[in-house]
Design an enzyme around this catalytic site. Structure first.
Site, mmCIF file in Angstrom:
data_model
loop_
_atom_site.group_PDB
_atom_site.id
_atom_site.type_symbol
_atom_site.label_atom_id
_atom_site.label_comp_id
_atom_site.label_asym_id
_atom_site.label_seq_id
_atom_site.Cartn_x
_atom_site.Cartn_y
_atom_site.Cartn_z
ATOM 1 N N LYS A 1 0.866 -1.189 0.000
ATOM 2 C CA LYS A 1 0.000 0.000 0.000
ATOM 3 C C LYS A 1 0.899 1.234 0.000
ATOM 4 O O LYS A 1 1.448 1.630 1.023
ATOM 5 C CB LYS A 1 -0.878 -0.025 1.270
ATOM 6 C CG LYS A 1 -2.238 0.616 1.146
ATOM 7 C CD LYS A 1 -2.249 2.076 0.765
ATOM 8 C CE LYS A 1 -2.036 3.013 1.930
ATOM 9 N NZ LYS A 1 -1.886 4.425 1.491
ATOM 10 N N GLY A 8 6.502 5.421 8.156
ATOM 11 C CA GLY A 8 5.632 6.589 8.125
ATOM 12 C C GLY A 8 5.761 7.344 9.432
ATOM 13 O O GLY A 8 6.749 7.206 10.161
ATOM 14 N N SER A 9 4.745 8.124 9.740
ATOM 15 C CA SER A 9 4.826 8.990 10.917
ATOM 16 C C SER A 9 4.590 8.199 12.208
ATOM 17 O O SER A 9 3.970 7.129 12.199
ATOM 18 C CB SER A 9 3.784 10.100 10.802
ATOM 19 O OG SER A 9 2.502 9.523 10.795
ATOM 20 N N THR A 10 5.061 8.761 13.295
ATOM 21 C CA THR A 10 4.870 8.121 14.603
ATOM 22 C C THR A 10 3.379 8.050 14.936
ATOM 23 O O THR A 10 2.910 7.048 15.498
ATOM 24 C CB THR A 10 5.674 8.890 15.671
ATOM 25 O OG1 THR A 10 7.058 8.769 15.323
ATOM 26 C CG2 THR A 10 5.462 8.336 17.061
ATOM 27 N N GLY A 70 2.018 5.210 13.110
ATOM 28 C CA GLY A 70 2.603 3.997 13.705
ATOM 29 C C GLY A 70 1.796 3.515 14.901
ATOM 30 O O GLY A 70 1.568 2.305 15.081
ATOM 31 N N GLU A 102 9.056 1.870 11.207
ATOM 32 C CA GLU A 102 10.126 2.838 10.894
ATOM 33 C C GLU A 102 9.463 4.206 10.896
ATOM 34 O O GLU A 102 8.742 4.557 9.959
ATOM 35 C CB GLU A 102 10.704 2.546 9.503
ATOM 36 C CG GLU A 102 11.331 1.194 9.343
ATOM 37 C CD GLU A 102 12.638 1.056 10.100
ATOM 38 O OE1 GLU A 102 13.184 2.087 10.554
ATOM 39 O OE2 GLU A 102 13.093 -0.079 10.266
ATOM 40 N N CYS A 106 13.426 11.111 6.746
ATOM 41 C CA CYS A 106 13.222 10.759 8.154
ATOM 42 C C CYS A 106 14.452 11.052 8.994
ATOM 43 O O CYS A 106 14.341 11.452 10.142
ATOM 44 C CB CYS A 106 12.837 9.297 8.279
ATOM 45 S SG CYS A 106 14.025 8.194 7.505
ATOM 46 N N GLU A 155 8.693 16.887 14.517
ATOM 47 C CA GLU A 155 9.260 16.646 13.190
ATOM 48 C C GLU A 155 8.561 17.569 12.191
ATOM 49 O O GLU A 155 7.370 17.437 11.937
ATOM 50 C CB GLU A 155 9.020 15.182 12.786
ATOM 51 C CG GLU A 155 9.665 14.829 11.470
ATOM 52 C CD GLU A 155 9.366 13.409 11.041
ATOM 53 O OE1 GLU A 155 8.198 12.979 11.127
ATOM 54 O OE2 GLU A 155 10.297 12.721 10.598
HETATM 55 P P1 NAD Z 1 1.969 8.820 7.231
HETATM 56 O O1 NAD Z 1 2.134 8.120 8.521
HETATM 57 O O2 NAD Z 1 0.968 9.888 7.126
HETATM 58 O O3 NAD Z 1 1.619 7.790 6.059
HETATM 59 C C1 NAD Z 1 2.453 6.677 5.794
HETATM 60 C C2 NAD Z 1 1.617 5.602 5.122
HETATM 61 O O4 NAD Z 1 0.627 5.147 6.051
HETATM 62 C C3 NAD Z 1 0.852 6.063 3.891
HETATM 63 O O5 NAD Z 1 0.835 5.033 2.931
HETATM 64 C C4 NAD Z 1 -0.555 6.295 4.429
HETATM 65 O O6 NAD Z 1 -1.554 6.174 3.458
HETATM 66 C C5 NAD Z 1 -0.653 5.180 5.461
HETATM 67 N N1 NAD Z 1 -1.641 5.400 6.514
HETATM 68 C C6 NAD Z 1 -2.124 6.573 6.994
HETATM 69 N N2 NAD Z 1 -3.050 6.345 7.954
HETATM 70 C C7 NAD Z 1 -3.134 5.001 8.112
HETATM 71 C C8 NAD Z 1 -3.876 4.145 8.966
HETATM 72 N N3 NAD Z 1 -4.749 4.622 9.853
HETATM 73 N N4 NAD Z 1 -3.685 2.816 8.862
HETATM 74 C C9 NAD Z 1 -2.807 2.311 7.975
HETATM 75 N N5 NAD Z 1 -2.073 3.065 7.123
HETATM 76 C C10 NAD Z 1 -2.237 4.404 7.199
HETATM 77 O O7 NAD Z 1 3.420 9.333 6.843
HETATM 78 P P2 NAD Z 1 3.815 10.248 5.619
HETATM 79 O O8 NAD Z 1 3.383 11.632 5.918
HETATM 80 O O9 NAD Z 1 3.380 9.570 4.365
HETATM 81 O O10 NAD Z 1 5.427 10.125 5.654
HETATM 82 C C11 NAD Z 1 6.229 10.931 6.413
HETATM 83 C C12 NAD Z 1 6.635 10.227 7.691
HETATM 84 O O11 NAD Z 1 7.350 9.030 7.388
HETATM 85 C C13 NAD Z 1 7.583 11.067 8.524
HETATM 86 O O12 NAD Z 1 7.198 11.008 9.861
HETATM 87 C C14 NAD Z 1 8.928 10.384 8.308
HETATM 88 O O13 NAD Z 1 9.858 10.584 9.338
HETATM 89 C C15 NAD Z 1 8.516 8.961 8.201
HETATM 90 N N6 NAD Z 1 9.583 8.165 7.574
HETATM 91 C C16 NAD Z 1 10.316 7.305 8.354
HETATM 92 C C17 NAD Z 1 11.371 6.577 7.793
HETATM 93 C C18 NAD Z 1 12.212 5.631 8.620
HETATM 94 O O14 NAD Z 1 12.944 4.834 8.050
HETATM 95 N N7 NAD Z 1 12.138 5.681 9.931
HETATM 96 C C19 NAD Z 1 11.649 6.733 6.429
HETATM 97 C C20 NAD Z 1 10.894 7.620 5.689
HETATM 98 C C21 NAD Z 1 9.847 8.327 6.266
#
Ligand code: NAD
Length: 504
Positions: A202, A255-257, A260, A277, A311, A408
């Site tokens: 996804k 994705g975001s904390t 997560g 992550e 990130c 962040e």
């Molecule tokens: P996000 O958490 O908004 O979205 C990430 C993914 O999760 C997307 O595909 C989104 O559609 C999905 N998502 C959103 N809500 C969901 C839910 N309720 N259930 C399941 N999936 C859901 O993050 P973003 O804004 O797309 O990305 C930026 C974030 O990613 C930043 O916080 C960044 O630090 C982090 N990031 C971390 C790493 C790492 O390796 N630690 C690497 C890259 C990015």
């Protein structure tokens, strides 16, 4: 800073051909199909706001179909039965075919995400290819061990023979963000496939295009039906359905904390395994003995690369007071000189952020900090026809508990703070809910390694920042998550340990 030219540079015939499809579908069990609802959503060029395609809006019915195809491919289909060598060869072929199409993949990434072309073409897409090559080698090296036991109640004349096997966890749901879509996708797919798992992917709703193109290329390389399924769509629809699905064995999430936490909550139903992550607020530390000719551009690159949408971006800079003024002046000069423009203009150093909405959020952090007593040395304005660019910002005198220091921002915004001694600096560096990465600039390597052990971060770079390799584990401490992508450690995400104990 004057406003910027958002006209894009030329794109290849291959990219034109991909975009000509206009509507992009889901991949379920090897077939490209519309979503069950028939609905789509727009995907845009963030520099201009122009619609560049429509993407299928997957929902829970599509996730059900994808999981069922992945389950079938895992239990009964070709994947589980394929030899490790065959899996290894397929992964290598995928890398080769990506390499042949590297220019198109880089162009699509720039067009969809906004990033400057050099970021995709020379860093992220080669990084994605290397993931497949590195984990191709892992597929044939998944080994257990034999274990001597002290069991002494076996029948007379019999022996105990005990060993472990590493077995694939099963069906994996991979959920990835928008900042570096293809390389982060490769970090999930390559080790999961090497381990023998099947996958439902996804991608982010903001950047679906390179995931779609990657799966087309994987099919060309010979990927059997059902082994990787693609459900594009929104996080709170397709993403949430995947995270909560009872027949998914593992979620690997970047994705975001905040998301997560939701993933962890959703995984409770069937106690699926989870790797997270998450976000970061990484410190960059410049010691008084650092080579400033390397440290100043290094610190600027640590935050401004990919518009700070990384990130591990070095978003908090701590410089020793004796060199602080020189460091701040140097980083601000680099910021002011950066060439902003369309990602596909070859002269561009920093493209737009992923969307106008995100740019407004980033700029708000800067203006709010000013109201809170901080000094904005440069940048922090939204620019461009779509107001999706943010001029690179350097902010001083921010309070240590303010949002711009603690949260962040995920944009080109650097907060600078002087320190007087090492203990104070370690306190500053560790004063964060995050623990993803850190950078230390110094000529004193032995003090740097001692310092590295005091910083709570999953990765510490010395005299560099963001050096990635498929062999180097990456992941977080504290609220930056748990589990590791890349390196041998990533295989553990996708393998279960089975103990076999026999009387023979
Ligand atoms: P996000 O958490 O908004 O979205 C990430 C993914 O999760 C997307 O595909 C989104 O559609 C999905 N998502 C959103 N809500 C969901 C839910 N309720 N259930 C399941 N999936 C859901 O993050 P973003 O804004 O797309 O990305 C930026 C974030 O990613 C930043 O916080 C960044 O630090 C982090 N990031 C971390 C790493 C790492 O390796 N630690 C690497 C890259 C990015």
């Amino acid at each position: 800073m004057t406003d910027i030219n958002c006209t894009r540079g030329p794109i290849s015939q291959e990219t034109e051909a991909f975009l000509a499809a206009k509507t992009h579908t889901l991949l379920l069990d090897g077939q490209w199909v519309e979503s069950a609802s028939g609905e789509t959503f727009e995907t845009c060029d963030p520099a201009t706001g122009e619609v560049i395609g429509h993407v299928a809006r997957g929902g829970s019915a599509d996730v059900d179909a994808a999981v069922s195809a992945a389950r079938n491919a895992f239990e009964a289909g070709p994947w589980y039965a394929m030899t490790p060598m065959e899996r290894s060869q397929l992964l290598w072929r995928i890398a080769d075919i990506m390499e042949t199409n590297i220019d198109e993949l880089a162009e699509l990434e720039s067009l969809d995400q906004g990033k400057a072309l050099y970021v995709g073409r020379w860093a992220e897409i080669p990084g994605a290819i290397n993931q497949f090559r590195y984990f191709s080698g892992m597929a044939t090296k998944i080994e257990g061990s034999t274990i001597p036991t002290s069991i002494n109640y076996q029948p007379e004349g019999k022996e105990v023979f005990a060993y472990t096997q590493k077995v694939p966890v099963g069906v994996v749901g991979a959920i990835v963000p928008w900042n570096s879509p293809l390389v982060l996708t490769a970090m999930k797919l390559a080790p999961a496939l090497a381990a023998g798992c099947t996958i439902v992917l996804k991608p982010s709703e903001d950047t679906s295009l390179t995931a779609i193109r990657l799966l087309q290329l994987m099919q060309e390389a010979g990927l059997p039906n059902g082994v990787v399924n693609l459900v594009t769509g929104y996080g709170n629809e397709a993403g949430a359905a995947l995270a909560a699905h009872q027949d998914v064995d593992k979620i690997t999430f970047t994705g975001s904390t905040a998301t997560g936490r939701k993933i962890l909550e959703a995984s409770k139903g069937n106690l699926k395994r989870v790797t997270l992550e998450l976000g970061g607020k990484s410190p960059v530390i410049i010691m008084p003995d650092a080579d400033l000719s390397a440290a100043i551009p290094g610190a600027a690159n640590a935050i401004f690369f990919n518009g700070g949408q990384v990130c591990i971006a070095g978003s908090r800079l701590y410089a020793h007071r004796s060199i602080y003024d020189e460091v701040v002046e140097g980083v601000a000069e680099t910021a002011a000189e950066m060439k902003l423009g369309h990602g596909l203009d070859p002269a561009t150093q920093m493209g737009p952020l992923v969307s106008a909405k995100h740019a407004a959020k980033v700029a708000n952090y800067v203006s709010e900090s000013k109201n809170d007593g901080a000094s904005v040395i440069c940048g922090g304005e939204t620019l461009g026809v779509n107001q999706s660019f943010v001029s690179p910002a350097v902010v001083a005198d921010a309070k240590s508990d303010s949002r711009i220091v603690q949260e962040e921002v995920f944009g080109p915004v650097l907060v600078v703070t002087p320190f007087d001694d090492v203990d104070e600096m370690v306190t500053f560096a560790n004063d964060s809910p995050y623990g993803l990465a850190a950078g230390i600039w110094t000529e004193g390597l032995s003090s740097a390694t001692r310092l590295a052990s005091r910083i709570k971060a999953g990765t510490v770079w010395i005299n560099s920042h963001a050096m990635y390799d498929a062999s180097l584990p990456i992941g977080g401490m504290k609220q930056s998550g748990f589990g590791r992508d890349s390196g041998q450690a990533a295989m553990d995400n996708y393998l279960d340990l089975k103990t076999v104990c026999a009387i023979v």
